[in-house]
Design a protein around this motif. Structure first.
Motif, PDB file in Angstrom:
ATOM      1  N   SER A   1      28.022  41.324  36.798  1.00 34.28           N
ATOM      2  CA  SER A   1      28.216  42.146  35.610  1.00 34.28           C
ATOM      3  C   SER A   1      27.313  41.681  34.482  1.00 34.28           C
ATOM      4  O   SER A   1      26.703  40.618  34.555  1.00 34.28           O
TER       5      SER A   1
ATOM      6  N   LYS B   1      34.254  39.384  39.928  1.00 38.50           N
ATOM      7  CA  LYS B   1      33.149  39.617  38.997  1.00 38.50           C
ATOM      8  C   LYS B   1      32.625  38.298  38.448  1.00 38.50           C
ATOM      9  O   LYS B   1      33.365  37.332  38.296  1.00 38.50           O
TER      10      LYS B   1
ATOM     11  N   TRP C   1      30.735  41.385  42.272  1.00 38.12           N
ATOM     12  CA  TRP C   1      30.147  42.292  41.291  1.00 38.12           C
ATOM     13  C   TRP C   1      29.434  41.470  40.226  1.00 38.12           C
ATOM     14  O   TRP C   1      30.065  40.728  39.473  1.00 38.12           O
TER      15      TRP C   1
END
Length: 143
Positions: free
Chosen positions: A61, A18, A59
């Motif tokens: 975020s 992330k 990812w």
């Protein structure tokens, strides 16, 4: 008594790394340089399970109120085991961030994979993971 381990190699589809796009200017960085060769991770038993060749997802975020495009931004592979980098740890990668129009929004992931760890524990440290089943769904979306 040892803590329960959420990740088992037998059901590991991919590692999920992330990056907080609200704070790190990731959109701008990846627009110029979409190839990612390393990323920070936090020490845990998961680092012992990471090996060269394993799939990895990125990812993006951030705050749900700021951007609906947060979610899966790219895919690649680990190129080696985690290694110490000064006071922290990092993993070597061959990962490419896709163009923004190819990102899989968090809302789409939530509708298909509500049990994915990154949604159940959004504040969890890197690395997160997806199961074999979850990875197959994500890869079908990435094409």
């Amino acid at each position: 008594m040892s803590p329960t381990r959420a990740v088992a190699v037998e059901d590991l589809g991919a590692w999920l790394l992330k990056g907080n796009a609200d704070h790190a200017g990731l959109r701008e960085r990846f627009a110029v340089a979409p190839r990612v060769e390393r990323w920070c991770v936090q020490p845990s038993y998961r680092l012992e399970l990471m090996r060269a060749g394993q799939p990895v997802l990125f990812w993006g975020s951030g705050s749900r109120r700021r951007d609906s495009a947060y979610g899966i931004w790219g895919a690649g592979r680990l190129t080696g085991p985690p290694r110490r980098d000064g006071d922290g740890w990092e993993v070597p990668l061959d990962l490419t961030i896709a163009p923004p129009e190819a990102w899989i929004p968090r809302s789409r992931i939530r509708s298909l994979l509500p049990d994915i760890e990154v949604l159940r524990q959004p504040q969890g440290a890197n690395p997160s993971y997806v199961t074999v089943r979850q990875y197959a769904v994500i890869m079908s979306l990435l094409g």
